[in-house]
Design a protein around this motif. Sequence first.
Motif, PDB file in Angstrom:
ATOM      1  N   LYS A   4       0.844  -1.197   0.000  1.00 18.52           N
ATOM      2  CA  LYS A   4       0.000   0.000   0.000  1.00 18.52           C
ATOM      3  C   LYS A   4       0.878   1.245   0.000  1.00 18.52           C
ATOM      4  O   LYS A   4       0.667   2.175  -0.783  1.00 18.52           O
ATOM      5  CB  LYS A   4      -0.909  -0.056   1.230  1.00 18.52           C
ATOM      6  CG  LYS A   4      -2.101   0.858   1.166  1.00 18.52           C
ATOM      7  CD  LYS A   4      -1.913   2.087   1.992  1.00 18.52           C
ATOM      8  CE  LYS A   4      -3.176   2.931   2.014  1.00 18.52           C
ATOM      9  NZ  LYS A   4      -2.913   4.296   2.432  1.00 18.52           N
ATOM     10  N   GLU A  36       1.549   4.377  -2.815  1.00 17.85           N
ATOM     11  CA  GLU A  36       1.487   5.827  -2.579  1.00 17.85           C
ATOM     12  C   GLU A  36       2.712   6.518  -3.168  1.00 17.85           C
ATOM     13  O   GLU A  36       2.616   7.626  -3.714  1.00 17.85           O
ATOM     14  CB  GLU A  36       1.357   6.154  -1.087  1.00 17.85           C
ATOM     15  CG  GLU A  36       0.179   5.480  -0.363  1.00 17.85           C
ATOM     16  CD  GLU A  36      -1.202   5.834  -0.911  1.00 17.85           C
ATOM     17  OE1 GLU A  36      -1.293   6.554  -1.924  1.00 17.85           O
ATOM     18  OE2 GLU A  36      -2.195   5.354  -0.320  1.00 17.85           O
ATOM     19  N   HIS A  58       1.927   6.845  -6.711  1.00 13.86           N
ATOM     20  CA  HIS A  58       0.966   7.934  -6.951  1.00 13.86           C
ATOM     21  C   HIS A  58       1.686   9.276  -6.979  1.00 13.86           C
ATOM     22  O   HIS A  58       1.424  10.122  -7.828  1.00 13.86           O
ATOM     23  CB  HIS A  58      -0.121   7.959  -5.868  1.00 13.86           C
ATOM     24  CG  HIS A  58      -0.971   6.729  -5.852  1.00 13.86           C
ATOM     25  ND1 HIS A  58      -1.970   6.528  -4.940  1.00 13.86           N
ATOM     26  CD2 HIS A  58      -0.966   5.640  -6.663  1.00 13.86           C
ATOM     27  CE1 HIS A  58      -2.552   5.356  -5.178  1.00 13.86           C
ATOM     28  NE2 HIS A  58      -1.957   4.795  -6.214  1.00 13.86           N
ATOM     29  N   ASP A  71      -8.055   7.140   2.868  1.00 11.45           N
ATOM     30  CA  ASP A  71      -8.101   6.728   1.463  1.00 11.45           C
ATOM     31  C   ASP A  71      -9.530   6.809   0.940  1.00 11.45           C
ATOM     32  O   ASP A  71      -9.754   7.166  -0.220  1.00 11.45           O
ATOM     33  CB  ASP A  71      -7.526   5.321   1.282  1.00 11.45           C
ATOM     34  CG  ASP A  71      -6.013   5.306   1.464  1.00 11.45           C
ATOM     35  OD1 ASP A  71      -5.563   5.240   2.632  1.00 11.45           O
ATOM     36  OD2 ASP A  71      -5.281   5.407   0.470  1.00 11.45           O
ATOM     37  N   GLU A  91      -6.523   2.536  -5.813  1.00  8.50           N
ATOM     38  CA  GLU A  91      -6.955   3.097  -4.535  1.00  8.50           C
ATOM     39  C   GLU A  91      -7.941   2.211  -3.780  1.00  8.50           C
ATOM     40  O   GLU A  91      -7.946   2.201  -2.553  1.00  8.50           O
ATOM     41  CB  GLU A  91      -7.565   4.475  -4.804  1.00  8.50           C
ATOM     42  CG  GLU A  91      -7.467   5.479  -3.689  1.00  8.50           C
ATOM     43  CD  GLU A  91      -6.040   5.849  -3.300  1.00  8.50           C
ATOM     44  OE1 GLU A  91      -5.591   5.342  -2.256  1.00  8.50           O
ATOM     45  OE2 GLU A  91      -5.387   6.638  -3.995  1.00  8.50           O
TER      46      GLU A  91
HETATM   47 FE   LIG Z   1      -4.134   5.394  -1.165  1.00  6.84          FE
END
Ligand SMILES: [Fe+2]
Lengths: 330, 104
Positions: free
Chosen positions: A87, A91, A94, A145, A174
Motif C-alpha cells: 500500500k 502511494e 501515486h 483513502d 486506490e
Molecule cells: Fe491510497
Amino acid sequence: MYAQMIQSTGKGVKSLDEMDPTERAFQERIDAGGKIEPKDWMPAGYRKNLIRQIGQHAHSEIIGQLPEGNWITRAPTLERKAILLAKVQDEAGHGLYLYCAAETLGITRDEMFEALNEGRMKYSSIFNYPTLTWADMGAVGWLVDGAAIMNQVPLQRTSYGPYARAMVRICKEESFHQRQGFDIMMKMCAGSEAQKRMAQDALNRFWYPSLMMFGPSDAESVHSAQSMAWKIKMNTNDELRQKFVDQTVPQAEYLGLTVPDETIKWNDEKGGYDFAEPDWTEFYDVLAGNGPCNHDRLETRKQAWDDGAWVREGMLAHAAKKRTAKVAAE
Amino acid sequence: MNTPEKAAPKRTGEWPLFEVFIRGQHGLSHRHVGSLHAPDAEMAIKNARDVYTRRNEGVSIWVVEAEAIHASAPGEKEALYDPSNDKVYRHPTFFDVPEEVGHM
Ligand SMILES: [Fe+2]
Ligand SMILES: [Fe+2]
C-alpha cells in the motif's frame, strides 16, 4: 482534500464574451468536455493553479507514506506487513505519476521537492496527525483513502490530460487501499474488548480530520468557481464531504462503532445525514504548520532527501562514466 | 506525449526524464503509460518496472529519453489532419453493398 485551499486569480470567472478569441476557444473546448494537452495554449492562471494543485496532491502522496510507514516494522503479522508495504509503495507511485503530470506544465520535480522542503508548497492537513496504534492503520485506509477516493474519482474527468490520466491509474489502485483498511477495522471490531476500544479510539481521532480533508465550505469561493469553470475541480467541498459521510456512517454501524458526533442524524428530506462541522480553527492551525506532526513530517522528508543525495549524485556519475566508456569503445 | 511546451530548464544534478511504453499481455503494441526520472536507460527500465507494472500490467517495457521525442505541433492540426476529412471513400461505409450480396 489532498490539495486544499488552492487559490486562483481571485478575480472571479470571466464570461465567454470577456475573453479574447484564444482564451474563448480554450474555454469552449473545456465546456465541450475536451482535454487540454501540455503543448496546447492555456491561460497563465490555469497553468499556475494546476502546478499548485497537482504539486500539492503529489506531495500529499509522498508525505502520506510517513504515518503508515511508521507501522510497517510493527505490523502484527507477516501478511499484514506485506499488505501495508504494498500500500505504501503504491502511494510512492501515486506521487511519481503526479509529479510527472505537473512537470508537463514547466516545473521540474526537484523544484517541487525544494518547495516542499522549504515549506513553500503544502501537503494535506491529514498527514499531520499521528498514528498511535495499529488500529490507526485501519482508520487511515478506511477513512483517509476513502475520502481521497471521493475526490479522485471525479478528477479522472478533469480537463488537463496528463492529470486525468494520472488519476485513472491512481483510482485503479486506490480501492485496494480502502479495503485493506476496512479489513483491519473488521478484524479489530470482531476481536477482544481491548481491540474494539482501539478501533473506536482510532475512529474518534480520525473522524474530524478526515472531514477536514475536503476543506472548508467553498460554495461562495471565487477561487473554487474559477477552478470549477476550468474543470480542475469537479465538485464543491461540501458535496464531497456529504457523500463521504453518507457512505461512511453505515460502514461504522456495520463495524459496531460510534461516529464521534452526537448530532449526526439521517435527514429524509435531503436524502443524507446531517452532521457537525469539524473545528475549522484547528484546520487552519494545522495548515499553518502547528499540527501535532508538521515538524516531524517535514524533517523526516528533508532528511530522506539529504541522505539520498550521495545516491543520486553517484548514479549520475556512474551513468556519465558508462556513456564515456561507450563512446571510447566506438 | 508528456513533453512540456517549454521544458523547464534542467538543473544540475537532476536525473533526465524518460517516457515509458508498455506492452500489455495480449499482444498489443507498446502504449505510452507515463514518464519517470532515472540516471540512465537501464535504471529507467528497472524503475518503470516498479512504478508502472506492479500489477502485471505488461510483458515488455520501452523507455525513451523525453528529449529524443519529436512531436507534431498543436498548431499544425489542420494542415496535418484536415486533408483526410474529405476522403470519406477511405471508409468502407462509403459504399453500399446490396443485401443480396451478403456479408462483404
Ligand atoms: Fe491510497
Ligand atoms: Fe494515493
